[in-house]
Design an enzyme around this catalytic site. Sequence first.
Site, PDB file in Angstrom:
ATOM      1  N   SER A   7      10.527  44.259  61.092  1.00 30.87           N
ATOM      2  CA  SER A   7      10.195  43.161  62.001  1.00 30.87           C
ATOM      3  C   SER A   7       9.758  43.765  63.328  1.00 30.87           C
ATOM      4  O   SER A   7      10.577  44.291  64.091  1.00 30.87           O
ATOM      5  CB  SER A   7      11.429  42.280  62.206  1.00 30.87           C
ATOM      6  OG  SER A   7      11.252  41.482  63.348  1.00 30.87           O
ATOM      7  N   HIS A  32       6.655  42.417  58.988  1.00 30.35           N
ATOM      8  CA  HIS A  32       7.187  41.090  59.316  1.00 30.35           C
ATOM      9  C   HIS A  32       6.796  40.761  60.751  1.00 30.35           C
ATOM     10  O   HIS A  32       7.119  41.493  61.691  1.00 30.35           O
ATOM     11  CB  HIS A  32       8.702  41.105  59.135  1.00 30.35           C
ATOM     12  CG  HIS A  32       9.354  39.773  59.318  1.00 30.35           C
ATOM     13  ND1 HIS A  32       9.380  38.816  58.341  1.00 30.35           N
ATOM     14  CD2 HIS A  32      10.020  39.243  60.378  1.00 30.35           C
ATOM     15  CE1 HIS A  32      10.020  37.750  58.781  1.00 30.35           C
ATOM     16  NE2 HIS A  32      10.426  37.982  60.030  1.00 30.35           N
ATOM     17  N   ASP A  34       6.997  37.980  63.665  1.00 36.11           N
ATOM     18  CA  ASP A  34       7.737  36.805  64.124  1.00 36.11           C
ATOM     19  C   ASP A  34       6.957  36.060  65.192  1.00 36.11           C
ATOM     20  O   ASP A  34       6.609  36.632  66.222  1.00 36.11           O
ATOM     21  CB  ASP A  34       9.090  37.237  64.701  1.00 36.11           C
ATOM     22  CG  ASP A  34      10.022  37.730  63.619  1.00 36.11           C
ATOM     23  OD1 ASP A  34      10.411  36.926  62.759  1.00 36.11           O
ATOM     24  OD2 ASP A  34      10.353  38.939  63.628  1.00 36.11           O
ATOM     25  N   MET A  36       7.076  32.957  67.815  1.00 36.25           N
ATOM     26  CA  MET A  36       8.012  32.058  68.510  1.00 36.25           C
ATOM     27  C   MET A  36       7.298  31.384  69.668  1.00 36.25           C
ATOM     28  O   MET A  36       6.527  32.036  70.389  1.00 36.25           O
ATOM     29  CB  MET A  36       9.194  32.864  69.050  1.00 36.25           C
ATOM     30  CG  MET A  36       9.926  33.642  67.970  1.00 36.25           C
ATOM     31  SD  MET A  36      11.341  34.518  68.639  1.00 36.25           S
ATOM     32  CE  MET A  36      11.986  35.283  67.144  1.00 36.25           C
ATOM     33  N   HIS A  65       6.302  34.846  60.045  1.00 29.57           N
ATOM     34  CA  HIS A  65       7.467  33.952  60.071  1.00 29.57           C
ATOM     35  C   HIS A  65       7.265  33.026  61.266  1.00 29.57           C
ATOM     36  O   HIS A  65       7.413  33.433  62.412  1.00 29.57           O
ATOM     37  CB  HIS A  65       8.717  34.829  60.187  1.00 29.57           C
ATOM     38  CG  HIS A  65       9.992  34.081  60.396  1.00 29.57           C
ATOM     39  ND1 HIS A  65      11.167  34.711  60.759  1.00 29.57           N
ATOM     40  CD2 HIS A  65      10.301  32.764  60.290  1.00 29.57           C
ATOM     41  CE1 HIS A  65      12.120  33.812  60.877  1.00 29.57           C
ATOM     42  NE2 HIS A  65      11.633  32.629  60.607  1.00 29.57           N
ATOM     43  N   MET A  67       8.182  30.397  63.781  1.00 24.31           N
ATOM     44  CA  MET A  67       9.291  29.688  64.423  1.00 24.31           C
ATOM     45  C   MET A  67       8.695  28.881  65.566  1.00 24.31           C
ATOM     46  O   MET A  67       8.923  29.158  66.752  1.00 24.31           O
ATOM     47  CB  MET A  67      10.331  30.704  64.933  1.00 24.31           C
ATOM     48  CG  MET A  67      11.130  31.328  63.803  1.00 24.31           C
ATOM     49  SD  MET A  67      11.902  32.893  64.301  1.00 24.31           S
ATOM     50  CE  MET A  67      10.524  33.997  64.017  1.00 24.31           C
ATOM     51  N   MET A 136      17.816  32.907  56.719  1.00 26.67           N
ATOM     52  CA  MET A 136      18.164  33.502  58.012  1.00 26.67           C
ATOM     53  C   MET A 136      19.637  33.889  58.008  1.00 26.67           C
ATOM     54  O   MET A 136      20.505  33.079  57.673  1.00 26.67           O
ATOM     55  CB  MET A 136      17.905  32.507  59.152  1.00 26.67           C
ATOM     56  CG  MET A 136      16.442  32.217  59.460  1.00 26.67           C
ATOM     57  SD  MET A 136      15.399  33.660  59.752  1.00 26.67           S
ATOM     58  CE  MET A 136      16.171  34.411  61.192  1.00 26.67           C
ATOM     59  N   ASP A 174      16.734  37.779  56.560  1.00 30.53           N
ATOM     60  CA  ASP A 174      16.256  38.178  57.891  1.00 30.53           C
ATOM     61  C   ASP A 174      17.355  37.976  58.931  1.00 30.53           C
ATOM     62  O   ASP A 174      17.816  36.853  59.141  1.00 30.53           O
ATOM     63  CB  ASP A 174      15.026  37.307  58.224  1.00 30.53           C
ATOM     64  CG  ASP A 174      14.385  37.619  59.575  1.00 30.53           C
ATOM     65  OD1 ASP A 174      14.818  38.577  60.239  1.00 30.53           O
ATOM     66  OD2 ASP A 174      13.447  36.888  59.945  1.00 30.53           O
ATOM     67  N   GLY A 175      17.736  39.067  59.586  1.00 36.90           N
ATOM     68  CA  GLY A 175      18.674  38.984  60.698  1.00 36.90           C
ATOM     69  C   GLY A 175      19.878  39.883  60.508  1.00 36.90           C
ATOM     70  O   GLY A 175      20.670  39.666  59.595  1.00 36.90           O
ATOM     71  N   GLY A 196      14.776  44.571  61.800  1.00 40.68           N
ATOM     72  CA  GLY A 196      14.218  44.757  63.135  1.00 40.68           C
ATOM     73  C   GLY A 196      14.884  45.921  63.834  1.00 40.68           C
ATOM     74  O   GLY A 196      14.467  47.076  63.716  1.00 40.68           O
TER      75      GLY A 196
HETATM   76  C1  DX5 Z   1      14.910  36.660  64.482  1.00 40.86           C
HETATM   77  C2  DX5 Z   1      13.712  37.171  63.735  1.00 40.86           C
HETATM   78  C3  DX5 Z   1      13.955  38.449  63.048  1.00 40.86           C
HETATM   79  C4  DX5 Z   1      14.390  39.568  63.950  1.00 40.86           C
HETATM   80  C5  DX5 Z   1      15.206  40.500  63.128  1.00 40.86           C
HETATM   81  O1  DX5 Z   1      14.706  35.350  64.842  1.00 40.86           O
HETATM   82  O2  DX5 Z   1      13.289  36.229  62.752  1.00 40.86           O
HETATM   83  O3  DX5 Z   1      12.884  38.827  62.197  1.00 40.86           O
HETATM   84  O4  DX5 Z   1      13.357  40.283  64.563  1.00 40.86           O
HETATM   85  O5  DX5 Z   1      15.757  41.480  63.950  1.00 40.86           O
HETATM   86  P1  DX5 Z   1      17.145  42.178  63.592  1.00 40.86           P
HETATM   87  O6  DX5 Z   1      16.938  42.879  62.260  1.00 40.86           O
HETATM   88  O7  DX5 Z   1      17.363  43.103  64.723  1.00 40.86           O
HETATM   89  O8  DX5 Z   1      18.188  41.097  63.466  1.00 40.86           O
HETATM   90 ZN    ZN Z   2      11.778  36.873  61.235  1.00 39.23          ZN
END
Ligand code: DX5
Ligand code: ZN
Length: 222
Positions: A7, A32, A34, A36, A65, A67, A136, A174-175, A196
């Site tokens: 990520s 990946h 993200d 937002m 992804h 969000m 998640m 994820d997370g 990530g």
């Molecule tokens: C959080 C994201 C993840 C995030 C994961 O909302 O969707 O993809 O970057 O990061 P880590 O692996 O550090 O939790």
């Molecule tokens: Zn994500």
Amino acid sequence: MALLAPSIMAGDWWNIGKQIEECIRGGADLIHFDVMDGHFVPNITVGPEVLSDISKRVKVPIDAHLMIENPDRYIPEFAKAGANWISVHIENVPHIHRTLNFIREQGAKAGVVINPGTSLTMIEEAIRHADFVLLMSVNPGFSGQSFIERSFDRLSQLRQMRDQLNPDCLIEIDGGIKEENIAEAVRLGADVLVVGSGIFAHPKVEDQTRKLKEIIASAKAI
Ligand code: DX5
Ligand code: ZN
């Protein structure tokens, strides 16, 4: 073998191109990405133009992804920018069947995402139509949060649902996935592991990616 999806929001935006190349040399299967918007989640990241600059230069598929509020409005732009996988949250998509079809019509794999506080029954129907489900294991918004332990029970339940309702549907998690818990995630049935900070908090991104790939390779789903 399960797929590893670094990520990149956990990376260093100044050096992101270099870090993506390092991940790919280390064996990353997907990137990946993200997205937002500061409304659906309390953080803002990047959009289709950044995705496009990356997709033009890398060969591995990009997993977007979303969000964001009203994701339907932006799906065509992300697909055109080169997103190969696109996922939307069950919590803010009123017509998930239509949205999943819409994503596929744009030429991408279609995924439904579920937050830690949402009952798995909410995606029971969508799973039949999705190419993948993204579970998640933190509340979305930030990298570097702690893994929510209850997510492993949910992963096992989701695996059963998937096996029963749509065996072709992949399960992504994820997370908070890291060296310490990635093997357990594979064992419980995750097909795609998003990581990530478990990659980018390490000084040697390529070595860390390779290390996680090795752990994935030696873990087996039960
Ligand atoms: C959080 C994201 C993840 C995030 C994961 O909302 O969707 O993809 O970057 O990061 P880590 O692996 O550090 O939790
Ligand atoms: Zn994500």
